[in-house]
Design an enzyme around this catalytic site. Structure first.
Site, PDB file in Angstrom:
ATOM      1  N   THR A 199       0.762  -1.230   0.065  1.00  0.00           N
ATOM      2  CA  THR A 199       0.107  -0.160  -0.074  1.00  0.00           C
ATOM      3  C   THR A 199       0.923   1.199   0.067  1.00  0.00           C
ATOM      4  O   THR A 199       1.858   1.364   0.648  1.00  0.00           O
ATOM      5  CB  THR A 199      -0.738   0.054   1.108  1.00  0.00           C
ATOM      6  N   ARG A 227     -12.225 -10.005  -0.918  1.00  0.00           N
ATOM      7  CA  ARG A 227     -11.882  -9.285   0.426  1.00  0.00           C
ATOM      8  C   ARG A 227     -11.365  -7.740  -0.087  1.00  0.00           C
ATOM      9  O   ARG A 227     -10.466  -7.739  -0.920  1.00  0.00           O
ATOM     10  CB  ARG A 227     -10.623  -9.870   0.960  1.00  0.00           C
ATOM     11  N   GLY A 229      -9.881  -4.283   1.822  1.00  0.00           N
ATOM     12  CA  GLY A 229      -9.407  -3.819   3.107  1.00  0.00           C
ATOM     13  C   GLY A 229      -9.932  -2.308   3.530  1.00  0.00           C
ATOM     14  O   GLY A 229     -11.179  -2.133   2.926  1.00  0.00           O
ATOM     15  N   ASP A 230      -8.999  -1.687   4.152  1.00  0.00           N
ATOM     16  CA  ASP A 230      -9.471  -0.251   4.447  1.00  0.00           C
ATOM     17  C   ASP A 230      -9.163   0.640   3.256  1.00  0.00           C
ATOM     18  O   ASP A 230      -9.576   1.605   3.179  1.00  0.00           O
ATOM     19  CB  ASP A 230      -8.682  -0.072   5.868  1.00  0.00           C
ATOM     20  N   THR A 250      -2.017   2.322   7.067  1.00  0.00           N
ATOM     21  CA  THR A 250      -1.412   1.080   6.216  1.00  0.00           C
ATOM     22  C   THR A 250      -1.519  -0.138   7.334  1.00  0.00           C
ATOM     23  O   THR A 250      -1.714   0.331   8.365  1.00  0.00           O
ATOM     24  CB  THR A 250      -0.013   1.551   5.691  1.00  0.00           C
ATOM     25  N   GLY A 251      -1.405  -1.296   6.938  1.00  0.00           N
ATOM     26  CA  GLY A 251      -1.451  -2.263   7.683  1.00  0.00           C
ATOM     27  C   GLY A 251      -2.368  -3.126   7.619  1.00  0.00           C
ATOM     28  O   GLY A 251      -3.133  -3.162   6.630  1.00  0.00           O
TER      29      GLY A 251
END
Ligand code: SD4
Length: 339
Positions: A199, A227, A229-230, A250-251
């Site tokens: 990212t 899926r 993510g954020d 991030t993460g």
């Protein structure tokens, strides 16, 4: 004038951003632009953004051009060269937000090189905020984006074959100091600290005092098909409020989504917290919700405010971000960490 070395010394005392804000206030009339972005890849991305900011360009153009560098890079897990999902398809997520609060996003888009630019078109040319999957790709093609070949990069192909041997699904992400790279998903060739991220998030303040942000990712390697993510979610991977500032994350996206992470950071700045303190508070919220999970995972936030102050904070040691406010002032900062 402060050189880089003495700046970093100030930075380590927590005074770097203080110095910078004074510098901002001292520039008569206009704002002194700044761009910050996640991870070491941010250095190159910042350069492209800075070229626009230094010429009094719009922060929205800067944050788009900046992360496009990373999307196009073959040496990075962002973009089409990245790891695929469990079924072998590279799916990309991105979002962008401007100074008026307009935003656009694409989720799980395939075979398009620059999802950030598609996200911008969603913002500017549709009445919607998010387009996903096939629909997002169809829109991109209608907008003239080329359809790239359905092919994994050599590195991703190798990593995918390796992963298929065990097909272990255990999302551990970005914990550089664990020696596992991306944990069980770590492609061995990228297990070298600086290149093992999926990212880039970027936020910028321009000379007119306007703030914008962008975030683009291949998501988590070997994720479940479908899926998200954020990173494509406004308020999770990215949030901008031109009255206050901007933040990106991030993460492990699931943990960011659960606290509406970047929205929280911006709201904390609205309450008066400095960027680093706001990021820290958001990280503490993640820890408070689930200590055991937080201890196993990585999340990092970075933020800027309208004064040009910046900061970041993360769960685990190993997250860094790139800060740029001059042709020769583009440097990495190791974020402070909770654990
Ligand atoms: C995600 N936040 O999809 C992204 C992953 C990431 O560096 O930040 N990787 O959850």
């Amino acid at each position: 004038m402060l050189n880089r070395k003495s700046f970093l010394q100030l930075s380590s005392l927590g005074l770097g951003s203080l110095y910078f804000s004074k510098l901002s206030a001292a520039t008569s009339g206009g704002f002194k632009p700044i761009v910050i972005s996640t991870w070491a890849e941010g250095i190159n991305a910042n350069k492209a953004a800075w070229d626009i900011l230094k010429n009094k360009g719009r922060s929205l153009d800067a944050v788009e051009a900046g992360v496009m560098v990373t999307e196009a890079s073959q040496n990075c897990c962002v973009g089409l060269g990245a790891n695929p999902d469990r079924d072998g398809f590279v799916t990309l997520d991105a979002c962008i937000m401007d100074e008026h609060g307009n935003c656009g996003s694409v989720g799980a888009i395939e075979r398009i090189k620059h999802p950030i630019s598609v996200a911008r078109r969603v913002m500017e040319k549709t009445p919607h905020v998010m387009l996903v999957g096939e629909g997002a790709q169809k829109f991109a093609l209608a907008e003239g984006f080329p359809l790239e070949p359905q092919k994994l990069s050599d590195d991703a192909e190798r990593s995918y074959k390796e992963w298929l041997k065990k097909s272990e699904y255990k999302p551990v992400i970005n914990i550089e100091n664990s020696g596992q790279g991306h944990g069980p998903f770590a492609p061995s060739h990228l297990d070298n600290g600086d290149l093992n991220h999926d990212t880039i998030g970027m936020v910028a303040l321009d000379a007119m005092g306007n703030v914008s942000g962008s975030c683009t990712t291949s998501g988590m390697g070997f994720k479940m098909r479908g899926r998200l993510g954020d990173s494509p979610i406004i308020g999770a991977g990215l949030f901008v409020d031109n009255e206050v500032g901007a933040a990106t994350a991030t993460g492990l996206g699931e943990e960011v989504i659960k606290i509406c992470g970047t929205h929280l950071v911006v709201e904390l700045m609205r309450q008066g917290y400095k960027p680093e303190d706001a990021c820290k508070k958001a990280v503490e919220r993640i820890v408070k919700k689930d200590y055991a999970k937080a201890k196993e995972n990585q999340v990092g936030f970075i933020a800027i405010n309208k004064k040009g102050e910046y900061g970041g904070f993360c769960l685990q040691k190993g997250f860094n971000f790139a800060v740029c406010y001059g042709d020769t002032t583009n440097f990495l900062v190791d974020a402070k960490h909770y654990f």
